[in-house]
Design a protein around this motif. Structure first.
Motif, PDB file in Angstrom:
ATOM      1  N   UNK A 107       0.862  -1.097   0.006  1.00 13.38           N
ATOM      2  CA  UNK A 107      -0.139  -0.267   0.116  1.00 13.38           C
ATOM      3  C   UNK A 107       0.853   1.227   0.146  1.00 13.38           C
ATOM      4  N   UNK A 108       0.726   1.979  -1.132  1.00 15.91           N
ATOM      5  CA  UNK A 108       1.654   3.356  -1.164  1.00 15.91           C
ATOM      6  C   UNK A 108       0.936   4.385  -0.509  1.00 15.91           C
ATOM      7  N   UNK A 109       1.937   5.112   0.305  1.00 22.12           N
ATOM      8  CA  UNK A 109       1.277   6.498   0.926  1.00 22.12           C
ATOM      9  C   UNK A 109       1.966   7.825   0.312  1.00 22.12           C
ATOM     10  N   UNK A 110       1.102   8.677   0.044  1.00 16.83           N
ATOM     11  CA  UNK A 110       1.908   9.864  -0.800  1.00 16.83           C
ATOM     12  C   UNK A 110       1.637  11.001  -0.029  1.00 16.83           C
ATOM     13  N   UNK A 111       2.576  12.033   0.437  1.00 19.38           N
ATOM     14  CA  UNK A 111       2.499  13.227   1.009  1.00 19.38           C
ATOM     15  C   UNK A 111       2.413  14.427  -0.082  1.00 19.38           C
ATOM     16  N   UNK A 112       1.548  14.958  -0.509  1.00 16.00           N
ATOM     17  CA  UNK A 112       1.297  16.101  -1.476  1.00 16.00           C
ATOM     18  C   UNK A 112       1.787  15.600  -2.421  1.00 16.00           C
ATOM     19  N   UNK A 113       1.625  14.257  -2.893  1.00  9.53           N
ATOM     20  CA  UNK A 113       2.221  13.797  -4.041  1.00  9.53           C
ATOM     21  C   UNK A 113       3.465  12.761  -4.303  1.00  9.53           C
ATOM     22  N   UNK A 114       4.516  13.022  -2.827  1.00  9.17           N
ATOM     23  CA  UNK A 114       5.551  12.550  -2.871  1.00  9.17           C
ATOM     24  C   UNK A 114       5.295  10.986  -2.127  1.00  9.17           C
ATOM     25  N   UNK A 115       6.000   9.933  -2.679  1.00  3.29           N
ATOM     26  CA  UNK A 115       5.752   8.652  -1.657  1.00  3.29           C
ATOM     27  C   UNK A 115       6.785   8.795  -0.730  1.00  3.29           C
ATOM     28  N   UNK A 116       6.152   8.378   0.456  1.00  6.28           N
ATOM     29  CA  UNK A 116       6.903   8.385   1.584  1.00  6.28           C
ATOM     30  C   UNK A 116       7.082   7.085   2.396  1.00  6.28           C
ATOM     31  N   UNK A 117       6.737   5.943   1.985  1.00  6.56           N
ATOM     32  CA  UNK A 117       6.957   4.581   2.596  1.00  6.56           C
ATOM     33  C   UNK A 117       8.380   4.581   2.710  1.00  6.56           C
ATOM     34  N   UNK A 118       8.643   4.010   3.811  1.00  4.22           N
ATOM     35  CA  UNK A 118      10.031   3.808   4.251  1.00  4.22           C
ATOM     36  C   UNK A 118      10.857   2.744   3.172  1.00  4.22           C
ATOM     37  N   UNK A 119      11.722   3.186   2.729  1.00 10.35           N
ATOM     38  CA  UNK A 119      12.846   2.569   1.760  1.00 10.35           C
ATOM     39  C   UNK A 119      13.220   1.181   2.165  1.00 10.35           C
ATOM     40  N   UNK A 120      13.394   1.223   3.368  1.00  9.58           N
ATOM     41  CA  UNK A 120      14.232  -0.060   3.864  1.00  9.58           C
ATOM     42  C   UNK A 120      13.003  -1.355   4.121  1.00  9.58           C
ATOM     43  N   UNK A 121      12.039  -0.680   4.833  1.00  7.87           N
ATOM     44  CA  UNK A 121      10.716  -1.663   5.290  1.00  7.87           C
ATOM     45  C   UNK A 121       9.637  -1.813   4.029  1.00  7.87           C
ATOM     46  N   UNK A 122       9.486  -0.788   3.212  1.00  9.37           N
ATOM     47  CA  UNK A 122       8.449  -0.571   2.329  1.00  9.37           C
ATOM     48  C   UNK A 122       7.103  -0.324   2.828  1.00  9.37           C
ATOM     49  N   UNK A 123       7.041   0.196   3.790  1.00  8.77           N
ATOM     50  CA  UNK A 123       5.677   0.393   4.652  1.00  8.77           C
ATOM     51  C   UNK A 123       5.742   1.623   5.504  1.00  8.77           C
ATOM     52  N   UNK A 124       4.661   2.157   6.125  1.00  6.39           N
ATOM     53  CA  UNK A 124       4.592   3.024   6.963  1.00  6.39           C
ATOM     54  C   UNK A 124       3.373   2.850   8.036  1.00  6.39           C
ATOM     55  N   UNK A 125       3.828   3.339   9.129  1.00  6.27           N
ATOM     56  CA  UNK A 125       2.956   3.106  10.494  1.00  6.27           C
ATOM     57  C   UNK A 125       1.820   4.295  10.616  1.00  6.27           C
ATOM     58  N   UNK A 126       0.692   3.788  10.413  1.00  4.47           N
ATOM     59  CA  UNK A 126      -0.354   4.766  10.379  1.00  4.47           C
ATOM     60  C   UNK A 126      -0.656   5.516  11.768  1.00  4.47           C
ATOM     61  N   UNK A 127      -0.232   4.995  12.888  1.00  6.84           N
ATOM     62  CA  UNK A 127      -0.240   5.794  14.068  1.00  6.84           C
ATOM     63  C   UNK A 127       0.914   7.008  14.151  1.00  6.84           C
ATOM     64  N   UNK A 128       1.637   6.870  13.162  1.00 11.58           N
ATOM     65  CA  UNK A 128       2.436   8.171  13.099  1.00 11.58           C
ATOM     66  C   UNK A 128       1.987   8.934  11.785  1.00 11.58           C
ATOM     67  N   UNK A 129       0.711   8.859  11.542  1.00  8.69           N
ATOM     68  CA  UNK A 129       0.027   9.692  10.634  1.00  8.69           C
ATOM     69  C   UNK A 129      -1.089  10.304  10.878  1.00  8.69           C
ATOM     70  N   UNK A 130      -0.826  11.694  11.401  1.00  7.58           N
ATOM     71  CA  UNK A 130      -1.981  12.514  12.253  1.00  7.58           C
ATOM     72  C   UNK A 130      -2.916  12.979  11.419  1.00  7.58           C
TER      73      UNK A 130
END
Length: 650
Positions: A107-130
């Motif tokens: 699942x890809x997450x984009x911030x203002x059009x820029x992908x921000x998934x962690x390049x090492x893990x490939x994912x993102x923690x939604x508890x850190x997405x306010x």
């Protein structure tokens, strides 16, 4: 040089207001502030999003996040979406999105059009997405690599903030208190004029997180208290927007996150005082110009992801620097046709000890997408068609291109009644992560990119009258993914990723909603059923781990004037925890309640809210041996102040 440039941009942004405050969307400007408090995480279909015809897309109101105590995270809001399963390791711990059987790294997450998934893990923690940091939140449920790039096989999450150049000044304050001595504090201020707009935001969260649970790893299932689970975090965001003559626009964006979490031991394990620090720096500048039918946009971004994990026995720290440049060209001659093309180019650099040597990896992609809109002269029939293609490449290889073609067709039967049919075919890809390629021991530089294809079709009936709304929708999808990357044990005692298997994802979703309005009263009912059959083709078609086959979610909301009560039930079937489906986590039912009241004044408003979670005190887990809290509460207050020029007062 690139890192220095980004750091300079960030410093200039911070000097405008020294990073003072946080969270939520601008309040509309009227005589009295019309704060709409639907007060539930209701997501509605959003059919107007360009270049995604045929794909199910939702939009989430930031006002609902703000007024329901989710200013600090997106997890609870996303959990209410029919096709979403949140894979949570415990209250306040890592919590990531699973869509249609595809795990969080797909699942890809984009911030203002820029992908921000962690390049090492490939994912993102939604508890850190306010959630309250953004005034545009969209979830693309389904394959969308053509539109949003690498790793979007399950879907994409789009987080954006758009300024209001009619705004002069407004401020939002929120204070929340909850069970386990949890405190959330948020502040956001928006300021400026018709040429300049700024937004400064700050958020702080903390909790002892010492909730009770049943220890099912011990005989008799005694009740124990969670240990080593407290957490603390704060986030700062600064946005600056400039609107110049001749349609030139410039913006600067900075986002800093710091999180310190103690990690409780799983059931049956001893406490080794695990602790995880996350520090993220995200900087971006955007420049765009519109010339009649043509537009061009340049984005430059720097991302730094620092993760430190330590126990009594070891201390592990990773630091990844990512620089990105994205260029887009758009053309729109009328309301009938639009085109967007461009490319995204990035470089990742890390000196992580488990990669052996310093790693530098280049990645890039180029894309083109088109969108057509048609309607009959009587406007009874409307159609949208979109198509596109994206080609990804990296230091090691070139992936197969991804492609999309889709269509939405709406027929207005009579006034207030319509039916919509959607059809889409998509291909998608996922490049191996840095951990997949370079981890020592076990990293595999010979991995191939994953490649998938998917088709989906949906049908919706909608009745929209002045006092009553009614809708029904059904959707089915089917697809396969080849070269699925999976970590497996080796004879040498360590794990190694391999392109081992092929995965098939098929499913069905059905939903209905009913809304009744009369004077100050409003009743809203929603229900959604989801069936997901995500299986390993090469392993007897066993269900993938942590993917519930059945889920049911509902909403009952009753509102009178500015007082509301919301009931949110949900059910999840068992989830297998081993690939041979011999072990599983039992099914569970959750019931959450929300209530609140908003007092509106001439230039300000005060909102009171409360939430009671897990009312039935269900004993459940989202991940094996990671118990979730029983019944718990949160309550808080919002304060909104809106100052605008030339306000007419009553």
């Amino acid at each position: 040089m690139l890192k220095w440039l980004f750091s300079t941009v960030f410093l200039l942004a911070g000097l405008s207001n020294l990073f003072a405050q946080v969270v939520t969307d601008s309040i509309k400007k009227t005589d009295t502030i019309p704060i709409t408090v639907l007060n539930t995480y209701i997501l509605r279909d959003y059919q107007g999003y360009d270049f995604t015809a045929g794909i199910r897309t939702y939009t989430l109101s930031p006002t609902l996040l703000r007024d329901n105590s989710s200013i600090s995270g997106l997890s609870d809001a996303l959990q209410t979406v029919g096709g979403v399963y949140m894979r949570s390791y415990g209250n306040g711990m890592n919590n990531a999105v699973t869509l249609r059987g595809f795990g969080p790294e797909r699942t890809s997450t984009l911030w203002n059009g820029i992908p921000i998934n962690n390049a090492g893990l490939g994912q993102l923690d939604m508890n850190l997405m306010p959630g309250g940091f953004f005034n545009s939140i969209k979830l693309i449920e389904g394959s969308s690599s053509t539109q949003y790039g690498n790793g979007a096989q399950g879907g994409s999450l789009l987080l954006e903030y758009h300024p209001d150049f009619n705004n002069k000044f407004n401020i939002t304050l929120q204070q929340e208190f909850g069970s386990f001595f949890s405190w959330n504090t948020g502040v956001q201020t928006n300021y400026g004029n018709k040429i300049f707009q700024g937004r400064t935001a700050f958020l702080r969260n903390s909790s002892n997180n010492n909730y009770a649970y049943k220890d099912k790893a011990t005989v008799g299932f005694p009740t124990k208290e969670t240990v080593n689970a407290n957490f603390f975090s704060y986030q700062i965001i600064q946005d600056l927007f400039f609107s110049f003559k001749k349609n030139w626009n410039l913006s600067f964006h900075g986002w800093f996150n710091y999180t310190d979490r103690r990690i409780p031991p799983p059931l049956g394990a001893a406490n080794n005082n695990s602790q995880q620090f996350d520090q993220n720096i995200r900087l971006m500048t955007q420049l765009w110009k519109q010339i009649r039918f043509h537009g061009i946009k340049l984005q430059v971004a720097y991302l730094q992801d620092h993760l430190n994990f330590r126990t009594d026995a070891f201390n592990d720290s990773s630091l990844i620097h990512s620089g990105q440049v994205q260029l887009q060209y758009t053309y729109s001659s009328s309301k009938v046709f639009a085109l967007i093309s461009g490319g995204n180019f990035s470089v990742n650099y890390s000196e992580y000890q488990y990669y052996g040597n310093p790693i530098t990896e280049f990645r890039g992609n180029v894309f083109i997408m088109t969108n057509w809109r048609f309607r009959s002269k009587s406007r009874i029939t409307q159609a949208k068609l979109s198509a596109g293609m994206r080609q990804q490449l990296s230091t090691h290889y070139i992936s197969y291109p991804s492609a999309h073609i889709g269509m939405d067709l709406t027929q207005h039967i009579k006034e207030g009644h319509s039916i919509t049919a959607c059809l889409a075919f998509n291909t998608a890809y996922r490049m191996p992560t840095l951990n997949d390629l370079y981890w020592v021991p076990g990293g595999n530089p010979n991995l191939k990119p994953e490649y998938s294809w998917n088709t989906e079709a949906s049908f919706k009936y909608k009745m929209d009258l002045p006092w009553i709304d009614l809708s029904f929708d059904v959707m089915g999808y089917f697809g396969r993914t080849s070269n699925w990357i999976q970590w497996t044990p080796t004879i040498f005692g360590y794990w190694e990723p391999q392109n081992l298997t092929e995965v098939q994802s098929a499913g069905f979703e059905g939903g209905a909603s009913f809304s009744l309005k009369k004077k100050k009263w409003k009743l809203n009912l929603q229900g959604h059923y989801n069936f997901t059959h995500a299986t390993d083709v090469n392993n007897n078609f066993y269900q993938l781990i942590y993917v519930p086959q059945h889920s049911v979610k509902g909403t009952l909301e009753l509102k009178w004037d500015e007082i509301y009560l919301t009931i949110l039930p949900s059910f999840y079937s068992k989830r297998f925890t081993l690939s041979d489906n011999t072990q599983f986590i039992p099914s569970f039912f959750l019931l959450n309640l929300q209530a609140g009241y908003t007092l509106k004044l001439t230039s300000c408003a005060i909102g009171f809210f409360g939430r009671l979670n897990n009312v039935t005190h269900a004993d459940y887990q989202m991940v094996l041996n990671r118990p979730m809290p029983g019944i718990n509460f949160s309550a808080g207050i919002n304060f909104y102040l809106d100052i605008q020029p030339n306000r007419q007062r009553r």
